[in-house]
Enzyme design. Structure first.
Site, PDB file in Angstrom:
ATOM      1  N   GLY A  81       0.847  -1.050   0.166  1.00 28.23           N
ATOM      2  CA  GLY A  81      -0.049  -0.081  -0.260  1.00 28.23           C
ATOM      3  C   GLY A  81       0.991   1.090  -0.034  1.00 28.23           C
ATOM      4  O   GLY A  81       1.808   1.209   0.670  1.00 28.23           O
ATOM      5  N   GLY A  82       0.340   2.194  -0.694  1.00 32.73           N
ATOM      6  CA  GLY A  82       1.144   3.233  -0.581  1.00 32.73           C
ATOM      7  C   GLY A  82       2.577   3.122  -1.351  1.00 32.73           C
ATOM      8  O   GLY A  82       2.748   2.665  -2.140  1.00 32.73           O
ATOM      9  N   ASP A  83       3.713   3.536  -0.624  1.00 31.26           N
ATOM     10  CA  ASP A  83       5.044   3.287  -0.927  1.00 31.26           C
ATOM     11  C   ASP A  83       5.627   2.280   0.038  1.00 31.26           C
ATOM     12  O   ASP A  83       6.930   2.231   0.023  1.00 31.26           O
ATOM     13  CB  ASP A  83       5.674   4.671  -0.832  1.00 31.26           C
ATOM     14  CG  ASP A  83       5.821   5.125   0.713  1.00 31.26           C
ATOM     15  OD1 ASP A  83       5.181   4.576   1.421  1.00 31.26           O
ATOM     16  OD2 ASP A  83       6.638   6.203   0.884  1.00 31.26           O
ATOM     17  N   GLU A  84       4.753   1.228   0.349  1.00 28.22           N
ATOM     18  CA  GLU A  84       5.260   0.411   1.216  1.00 28.22           C
ATOM     19  C   GLU A  84       5.185  -1.147   0.433  1.00 28.22           C
ATOM     20  O   GLU A  84       4.094  -1.410  -0.221  1.00 28.22           O
ATOM     21  CB  GLU A  84       4.623   0.069   2.429  1.00 28.22           C
ATOM     22  CG  GLU A  84       4.981   1.364   3.395  1.00 28.22           C
ATOM     23  CD  GLU A  84       4.139   1.051   4.756  1.00 28.22           C
ATOM     24  OE1 GLU A  84       3.542  -0.058   5.068  1.00 28.22           O
ATOM     25  OE2 GLU A  84       4.477   2.005   5.549  1.00 28.22           O
TER      26      GLU A  84
END
Length: 155
Positions: free
Chosen positions: A36-39
């Site tokens: 999710g996001g930048d993970e």
């Protein structure tokens, strides 16, 4: 930061580039997934000892040592890696992810571009902070704080 300064299109290009570079450095039985996001989550089955995990973490950090090209713009990004090991750090995915996340935040606090193994002391520290916050909120509600004036004089 990339999304905010250059737009989501560039952020998407960066995420694809990160994924491609990281995947190219992995062995065929290792799995990388965007969480999710930048993970991202990296699953390493068949790990014999923590040194193997360190080697893979160092490879991932190396992926970020070179700039990424977004259209004609070079950008530099860092990585912070949290590591949780099965079964000592959790016996299910929920606990493993929670503990890896806690370790990742400790890696960020330590200066980024590094990895951090989860330790039980991190969990104890989190519990201590949560307990303190709960007690402070209760003290505010019960009006248990007082203000004292202490003049300071320089004779």
């Amino acid at each position: 930061m990339i999304n905010d300064s250059l737009g989501h299109d560039h952020g998407d290009i960066l995420l694809r580039s990160v994924s491609e570079r990281a995947t190219a450095r992995l062995r065929e039985f290792e799995m990388l997934a965007r969480f999710g996001g930048d993970e991202f989550v990296l699953v390493l089955p068949r790990v014999e000892d923590s040194r193997e995990v360190e080697i893979v973490a160092e490879k991932v950090i190396d992926v970020f040592s070179r700039p990424f090209l977004l259209d004609d713009l070079e950008v530099y990004v860092t990585s912070s890696i949290g590591i949780a090991l099965y079964p000592e750090d959790g016996e299910n995915k929920t606990n493993l992810l929670k503990n890896a996340d806690m370790a990742m935040y400790r890696a960020k606090e330590s200066g980024r571009n590094r990895f951090q193994f989860f330790t039980q002391s991190m969990n104890r520290e989190l519990n201590r902070r949560q307990d303190l916050e709960i007690r402070l909120r209760q003290a505010l509600q019960l009006e248990q704080f007082g203000l004292h004036y202490q003049p300071q004089l320089d004779l």
